[in-house]
Enzyme design. Sequence first.
Site, PDB file in Angstrom:
ATOM      1  N   ASP A 170      -0.011  -0.671   0.190  1.00  0.00           N
ATOM      2  CA  ASP A 170      -0.961   0.040   1.048  1.00  0.00           C
ATOM      3  C   ASP A 170      -2.121   0.571   0.215  1.00  0.00           C
ATOM      4  O   ASP A 170      -1.930   1.422  -0.663  1.00  0.00           O
ATOM      5  CB  ASP A 170      -0.237   1.200   1.751  1.00  0.00           C
ATOM      6  N   HIS A 201      -1.585  -1.881   4.399  1.00  0.00           N
ATOM      7  CA  HIS A 201      -1.881  -1.045   5.558  1.00  0.00           C
ATOM      8  C   HIS A 201      -2.239  -1.921   6.760  1.00  0.00           C
ATOM      9  O   HIS A 201      -2.970  -2.904   6.635  1.00  0.00           O
ATOM     10  CB  HIS A 201      -3.074  -0.145   5.203  1.00  0.00           C
TER      11      HIS A 201
END
Length: 232
Positions: A170, A201
């Site tokens: 992420d 993400h």
Amino acid sequence: MGDTTTIPALDGDGAIPIYLARPAGPPQAAIIVVPEIFGVNAGIRRKCDDWAKLGYLALAPDIFWRFAPGVELDPDVPEQLQQAFGYFQQYDADDGVKDIEAAIHHLRRSEGCAKVGLVGFCLGGRLAYMAATRTDISASVGYYGVMIDQMLNESHAIAHPLMLHIPTADHFVGPEAQAAIHAGLDSHPKVALHDYPGLDHGFAAEMGDRRDEAGAKLADQRTRDFFAQHLA
């Protein structure tokens, strides 16, 4: 399947626009679907519709209603992505918790759903954590929640089950933040953390370039199982 309507804000000052998807029969429970920074767009509406097909009453609040009501953005369009970042900077997460409280009250009092769960994405993932620490939500799930590492001092208040999906690549929640989340929550009896190696993400977005099919299916099945257990 769903309709756009409003519910009263918690303080009585205004009305929160929502997308509400109803199941074919009486709902077994309700689920609040808190969007990313892109508003209640087609992907979020699809998530609500999918929950309704499983027998839940699904409600997605317009989190930016105070300053950008009705906005729908596409994260794959650079200009719209930047617009979303601007809205994120304006947003007050404490207001978000108030809106979640308003949704809980509506679902329990007006819709008759005793059990209310919440699933949130990105900013909504942060709000899933905040709902677990600040409200009496029955169960919460956060996907790639941002800034949770900065709120771990609230973890003692988690009284109902919380699940967090954490993609290890992420680019908004880096390795140090992920390590802090694990250190702060791994031992919590009400919390379950799931890592997704190499995913970024937005991997569970319903559509668009960010989606990872295998990762999304795994996380979504875990979420369905979690709610089946805790909202029964």
